[in-house]
Write an enzyme that holds these catalytic residues in place. Structure first.
Site, short mmCIF file in Angstrom:
data_model
loop_
_atom_site.label_atom_id
_atom_site.label_comp_id
_atom_site.label_asym_id
_atom_site.label_seq_id
_atom_site.Cartn_x
_atom_site.Cartn_y
_atom_site.Cartn_z
NE ARG A 1 -7.09 -2.27 4.02
CZ ARG A 1 -7.68 -2.61 2.87
NH1 ARG A 1 -6.96 -2.81 1.79
NH2 ARG A 1 -8.98 -2.74 2.80
CD GLN B 1 -9.24 -11.76 -0.02
OE1 GLN B 1 -9.28 -10.61 0.41
NE2 GLN B 1 -8.76 -12.03 -1.22
CG HIS C 1 -11.79 -6.90 2.83
ND1 HIS C 1 -10.62 -6.18 2.70
CD2 HIS C 1 -11.94 -7.55 1.64
CE1 HIS C 1 -10.09 -6.38 1.50
NE2 HIS C 1 -10.87 -7.22 0.83
CG ASN D 1 -8.06 -0.93 -2.09
OD1 ASN D 1 -7.36 -0.35 -1.25
ND2 ASN D 1 -9.00 -1.81 -1.76
CG ASN E 1 -11.62 -3.68 0.68
OD1 ASN E 1 -10.59 -3.05 0.50
ND2 ASN E 1 -12.04 -4.62 -0.17
CD GLU E 2 -11.41 -3.14 -3.84
OE1 GLU E 2 -12.07 -4.08 -4.28
OE2 GLU E 2 -10.23 -2.92 -4.18
CD1 TRP F 1 -4.02 -8.61 -3.01
CD2 TRP F 1 -4.86 -7.74 -1.12
NE1 TRP F 1 -4.90 -9.52 -2.49
CE2 TRP F 1 -5.42 -9.01 -1.34
CE3 TRP F 1 -5.23 -7.01 0.02
CZ2 TRP F 1 -6.36 -9.57 -0.45
CZ3 TRP F 1 -6.15 -7.57 0.89
CH2 TRP F 1 -6.71 -8.84 0.64
CD GLU G 1 -6.94 -4.28 -1.45
OE1 GLU G 1 -7.07 -4.73 -2.61
OE2 GLU G 1 -7.79 -4.45 -0.56
CD GLU H 1 -8.30 -12.37 -5.78
OE1 GLU H 1 -7.71 -12.04 -4.73
OE2 GLU H 1 -9.01 -11.58 -6.42
CD1 TRP H 2 -11.65 -11.46 -3.44
CD2 TRP H 2 -12.98 -12.30 -1.86
NE1 TRP H 2 -11.43 -10.75 -2.28
CE2 TRP H 2 -12.24 -11.24 -1.30
CE3 TRP H 2 -13.90 -12.97 -1.03
CZ2 TRP H 2 -12.36 -10.84 0.03
CZ3 TRP H 2 -14.03 -12.57 0.30
CH2 TRP H 2 -13.28 -11.52 0.81
CE1 TYR I 1 -4.60 -5.58 -6.56
CE2 TYR I 1 -6.42 -4.16 -5.93
CZ TYR I 1 -5.48 -5.11 -5.60
OH TYR I 1 -5.40 -5.59 -4.33
C1 GBH Z 1 -9.29 -6.18 -4.27
O1 GBH Z 1 -10.29 -6.09 -5.23
C2 GBH Z 1 -9.82 -6.73 -2.99
O2 GBH Z 1 -9.96 -5.71 -2.01
C3 GBH Z 1 -9.04 -7.87 -2.44
O3 GBH Z 1 -9.77 -8.54 -1.47
C4 GBH Z 1 -8.62 -8.78 -3.57
O4 GBH Z 1 -8.05 -9.97 -3.13
C5 GBH Z 1 -7.66 -8.02 -4.43
O5 GBH Z 1 -8.18 -6.80 -4.83
C6 GBH Z 1 -7.19 -8.77 -5.67
O6 GBH Z 1 -8.26 -9.05 -6.51
O7 GBH Z 1 -10.25 -4.66 -15.85
O8 GBH Z 1 -9.52 -6.95 -15.98
O9 GBH Z 1 -7.92 -5.21 -15.65
C7 GBH Z 1 -9.83 -5.64 -6.48
C8 GBH Z 1 -10.92 -5.40 -7.47
C9 GBH Z 1 -11.53 -5.70 -9.75
C10 GBH Z 1 -9.56 -4.45 -9.22
C11 GBH Z 1 -11.07 -5.84 -11.17
C12 GBH Z 1 -9.08 -4.63 -10.64
C13 GBH Z 1 -9.77 -4.68 -12.95
C14 GBH Z 1 -9.48 -5.91 -13.68
N1 GBH Z 1 -10.48 -5.45 -8.82
N2 GBH Z 1 -10.15 -4.81 -11.54
S1 GBH Z 1 -9.28 -5.66 -15.41
#
Ligand code: GBH
Length: 441
Positions: free
Chosen positions: A81, A26, A118, A284, A162-163, A396, A356, A403-404, A286
């Site tokens: 990290r 990334q 990763h 991690n 990672n994940e 993060w 993260e 972002e992929w 979110y």
């Molecule tokens: C991570 O993946 C990665 O490790 C990292 O590389 C990446 O850049 C970063 O997060 C940000 O994306 O149900 O619509 O609320 C995170 C994987 C997948 C976590 C979707 C949050 C829920 C979205 N994510 N998920 S939602």
């Protein structure tokens, strides 16, 4: 949204580790100085990445790492990290780059926390079957040993994978990420082989004399769409996949209900390797996920196409603000997740590190990011008060980056990157985090 972030954050225990995260593919760029990875191959095919961008240059961190390490030093973090690119290690001089990076970090007083995988598998390994092939787990452990021999004397904490959940689901079940396979439940061997690779790598790292080894798993509470039996059942199954499939084998040496039978090979013997004790457990986090019964047709969610055959469907979460990515901002779900984990695994759970946590928002005056980070640190502190042993927190990400599947459209950085000039500009959240870390000293 009211900004409650003007109050200083609560006091965390002495020795709590403050850090930020990135990953190789990334940010590094310098694609000409690495063997191709599955992500290079995936981005080369049109239609896979939203803005049709590639990570050939990305943040050009490969050439600009001294500037990025200076940003880390000025931010005042204890640890950084990053991830090591296996295809770069496979090419001449590849390990030299990480050698220079780790020296630069050490000189700046920032501890190095590398992730060994990763998502950027070498194409050569993919062509031999990738994670569908059990041999990949062995190759991964050999690569881990090679890295440990070279860098082991200067590394603080190690992360194997990672994940693996996202890499299985997005990369091999749904095909939204590299290597772009759409195998649905036939992707389960990818989960098993990554877990086996984790266990073999833990053994290889220990044999190389290193300590302080963990994994970074993605977790979040699963909230059922309703209390109807069909919704509860679908949510429980999703929870099994996200929160237990990659945690139970590592922490308890067993697959959760029914999943062990679906895995390839001598699963009992492999589980002994997978459960090799680790020193800490990375999470991690979110957002939570709302899940209900399947809706009988293909659904679009969060940029993903979910086939009708899945035994669940992901729904919107109402009543919370959302990030620019559309992910709901629910700090208390982090407390919920950690307390649940602590209850479920008890003594088998080693200390946790949040590896993260972050959000995507536009703009340099990113008050929404400050609100997000402030809320999540308070939620994390509440988990500590309830007895959960959390030892560190990594945001993060340091930089806006590739972002992929979303390309450069989503900005997760504390530091803005202009992808034309590659100029770095710290955002308001960078200054906020520096002050927050300072308040802990
Ligand atoms: C991570 O993946 C990665 O490790 C990292 O590389 C990446 O850049 C970063 O997060 C940000 O994306 O149900 O619509 O609320 C995170 C994987 C997948 C976590 C979707 C949050 C829920 C979205 N994510 N998920 S939602």
């Amino acid at each position: 949204m009211a900004n409650t972030a003007t109050n200083p954050i609560p006091q965390f225990p002495a020795g709590f580790l403050w850090g930020v995260s990135t990953s190789a593919h990334q940010i590094e760029g310098a694609a000409d100085k690495r063997a191709p990875s599955v992500w290079d191959a995936f981005t080369a095919e049109p239609g896979h990445i939203k803005d049709n961008s590639t990570a050939a240059v990305a943040c050009d961190h490969y050439h600009r790492y001294p500037e990025d390490v200076a940003l880390l030093r000025d931010l005042g973090v204890d640890a950084y990290r990053f991830s090591i690119s296996w295809p770069r290690v496979n090419s001449p001089g590849g390990l030299d780059f990480y050698d220079r990076l780790v020296d630069e970090l050490t000189a700046a007083g920032v501890r190095a926390v590398p992730t060994l995988f990763h998502w950027d598998l070498p194409v050569s390994v993919e062509e031999a079957g990738g994670w569908l092939n059990r041999d990949t787990a062995e190759r991964f452990a050999e690569y881990a040993a090679l890295v440990a021999d070279r860098l082991g004397d200067r590394i603080s904490k190690w992360i194997t994978l990672n994940e693996p959940a996202e890499h299985t689901l997005l990369g091999h079940a749904l095909g939204a990420h590299a290597p772009g396979k759409q195998l649905l439940f036939d992707a389960l061997p990818v989960a098993h082989h990554q877990l086996l690779g984790h266990g073999l790598a833990v053994r290889a790292l220990r044999a190389a004399g290193v300590t302080d080894i963990g994994i970074a798993n993605s977790h979040g509470p699963t909230w059922p769409a309703s209390q109807e039996p069909e919704d509860l059942e679908a949510a429980a199954f999703y929870d099994l996949l996200l929160n237990r499939l990659f945690a139970d084998p590592v922490l308890t040496g067993q697959y959760p209900e029914g999943l062990g039978e679906l895995m390839p090979g001598d699963v009992e013997a492999d589980l002994k390797v997978i459960a090799e004790p680790i020193d800490w457990y990375g999470i991690n986090y979110y957002a939570p996920t709302r899940v209900g019964a399947p809706q009988g047709s293909e659904i679009e969610f969060g940029g993903l196409t979910m086939p009708a055959e899945l035994p669940f469907s992901v729904r919107e979460i109402d009543g919370y603000p959302v990030t620019d990515f559309g992910w709901p901002v629910v700090p208390h779900a982090l407390t919920e997740l950690l307390v649940d984990f602590h209850k479920r695994y008890g003594d088998r759970l080693p200390p946790i590190v949040i590896t993260e946590n972050g959000c995507s928002y536009e703009g340099l005056d990113d008050q929404d990011r400050i609100t997000y980070l402030d809320g999540h640190l308070r939620a994390l502190h509440r988990a500590l008060e309830q007895g959960v042993d959390v030892r560190g927190y990594f945001v993060w990400s340091l930089l806006d980056n590739f972002e992929w599947a979303e390309g450069y459209a989503r900005r997760f950085g504390l530091v803005h990157v202009d992808f034309k000039t590659l100029t770095r500009t710290p955002k308001a959240s960078y200054a906020w985090l520096r002050a927050a870390i300072q308040s802990q000293r």
